[in-house]
Enzyme design. Structure first.
Site, short mmCIF file in Angstrom:
data_model
loop_
_atom_site.label_atom_id
_atom_site.label_comp_id
_atom_site.label_asym_id
_atom_site.label_seq_id
_atom_site.Cartn_x
_atom_site.Cartn_y
_atom_site.Cartn_z
N ARG A 27 -5.76 12.50 -6.46
CA ARG A 27 -4.72 11.55 -6.06
C ARG A 27 -3.36 12.03 -6.55
NH1 ARG A 27 -8.84 7.91 -7.51
NH2 ARG A 27 -7.84 7.32 -9.46
N LYS B 21 8.30 -3.53 -4.12
CA LYS B 21 7.77 -3.97 -2.82
C LYS B 21 6.64 -4.96 -3.01
CE LYS B 21 4.57 -2.28 0.10
NZ LYS B 21 3.84 -1.29 0.93
N GLU C 255 8.11 -7.71 2.38
CA GLU C 255 7.38 -7.16 3.54
C GLU C 255 6.37 -8.16 4.09
OE1 GLU C 255 4.95 -3.66 2.85
OE2 GLU C 255 4.70 -3.33 4.99
N LYS D 24 11.34 -5.45 4.93
CA LYS D 24 10.46 -4.45 5.55
C LYS D 24 9.58 -5.17 6.55
CE LYS D 24 7.08 -0.84 4.65
NZ LYS D 24 6.77 0.32 3.78
P1 13P Z 1 2.38 2.08 7.21
O1 13P Z 1 3.65 2.77 7.61
O2 13P Z 1 1.21 3.01 7.12
O3 13P Z 1 2.11 0.86 8.04
O4 13P Z 1 2.55 1.55 5.74
C1 13P Z 1 3.76 1.02 5.36
C2 13P Z 1 3.56 0.17 4.19
O5 13P Z 1 4.18 0.35 3.18
C3 13P Z 1 2.59 -0.93 4.29
O6 13P Z 1 2.73 -1.78 3.19
#
Ligand code: 13P
Length: 333
Positions: A45, A135, A176, A218
């Site tokens: 990882r 986030k 998000e 987001k």
């Molecule tokens: P994806 O661009 O793969 O959808 O992931 C973005 C992301 O941060 C999801 O939380």
């Protein structure tokens, strides 16, 4: 609101750059590795993250990177802690701070994102480790009667509380609310549902008195469901997404970034370009992709040291094209 937080938020959406989401949880990182034949260990990882974070030249296209807790504490191949390595190149380190989703009681198929308990203390530690933004992701499936008002309320309320705590701890929140593309819904449904979710989110942020000038949204674009028989192309997606954002994102929001949601990388670049061409908007728009930026690179890497340079070249090219698309200047591969 401090000028420092506003400045960080502005830098996150600097013109011609975007964010790399590299914040897969250990479980999701394992899935990405398994897909290219690599067993998931602490060391693989770390190599997976290093592939992207130590690529030369990424500072031309990346304003920031969202990390996962494990990576925040790991070191690049050259021995530098990952957050420091990013900061030295002028790239802002960020951190995913939600703790995943649990089933929402009495609401089959729906989830609530958890992680508010002890959040202040965790944020203080992350800031000390170098994080400048955070986030938190909520997810909303579309289906008959879904998302429910209760799921929208519970998740947008938590997003607003998280944002308030981030500001108090000197970090910029990315909020998000992902509307999932799984299902056979059409573009108009995606636009309508995403609009409902955004309205609830900004109402909740307003209710908690969160200053939007240091908040990054987001969001999903308005896209057809993955099983829709007539998936919408870039022009329709661009039109619907531009309208969605103009209708629901307050002008004082610091910026809007898009997740890729599982769309193929080139398609996602076309979609972003189609949205950006419909600007200017009151806020900058750019990318914050995980899969659409990482996928092609992982395919080439497959865990082998001899593939690292070729894989990084593909990553850099994808970044360059997405950066162009964020300006509406993408003209194809
Ligand atoms: P994806 O661009 O793969 O959808 O992931 C973005 C992301 O941060 C999801 O939380």
């Amino acid at each position: 609101m401090t000028e420092e937080l506003r400045g960080t938020a502005r830098k996150m959406v600097e013109r011609g750059k975007g964010l790399l989401a590299a914040d897969e949880s250990t479980g999701s990182a394992g899935k990405r590795l398994a897909a290219v034949g690599v067993a998931s260990t602490l060391e693989t990882r770390r190599q997976y993250r290093d592939l992207f974070l130590s690529a030369r030249g990424v500072d031309a296209y990346l304003s920031g990177v969202i990390l996962f807790d494990e990576t925040m504490r790991q070191r690049a191949d050259d021995g530098t802690p990952f957050p420091e390595r990013l900061a030295r190149q002028g790239i802002l380190p960020g951190i995913k701070v939600d703790q995943g989703r649990v089933p929402l009681p009495d609401h089959p198929g729906e989830t609530a994102t958890q992680g508010l308990g002890g959040l202040e203390q965790r944020l203080a530690e992350y800031r000390a480790l170098g994080a400048r933004f955070c986030k938190w992701r909520a997810a909303f499936p579309i289906a008959e009667h879904l998302p429910s008002p209760e799921a929208i309320f519970a998740n947008t309320e938590a997003l607003a509380q998280y944002a308030q705590i981030c500001h108090a701890q000197g970090l910029v929140p990315i909020v998000e609310p992902e509307v999932l593309m799984d299902g056979d819904h059409d573009l108009a449904t995606a636009e309508r549902v995403t609009g409902l979710v955004l309205r609830a989110l900004f109402d909740a942020l307003d209710g908690y008195g969160v200053d939007l000038s240091a908040v990054i949204l987001k969001t999903s674009m308005a896209v057809s469901g993955s099983l829709d028989a007539r998936p919408a192309g870039p022009e329709e997606v661009g039109e619907a997404t531009a309208r969605l954002l103009r209708d629901h994102v307050p002008p004082d929001t610091a910026g809007v970034v898009f997740l890729s949601g599982g769309e193929p990388p080139v398609r996602e670049t076309e979609f972003l370009n189609a949205v950006a061409r419909r600007g200017p908007f009151p806020w900058p728009v750019t990318f914050s992709f995980a899969r659409a930026l990482q996928g092609p690179t992982l395919e080439i890497w497959r865990g082998r040291a001899e593939n690292v340079e070729a894989a990084r070249a593909v990553f850099l090219r994808r970044l360059e094209l997405d950066a162009l698309a964020s300006l509406g200047l993408y003209e194809g591969e």
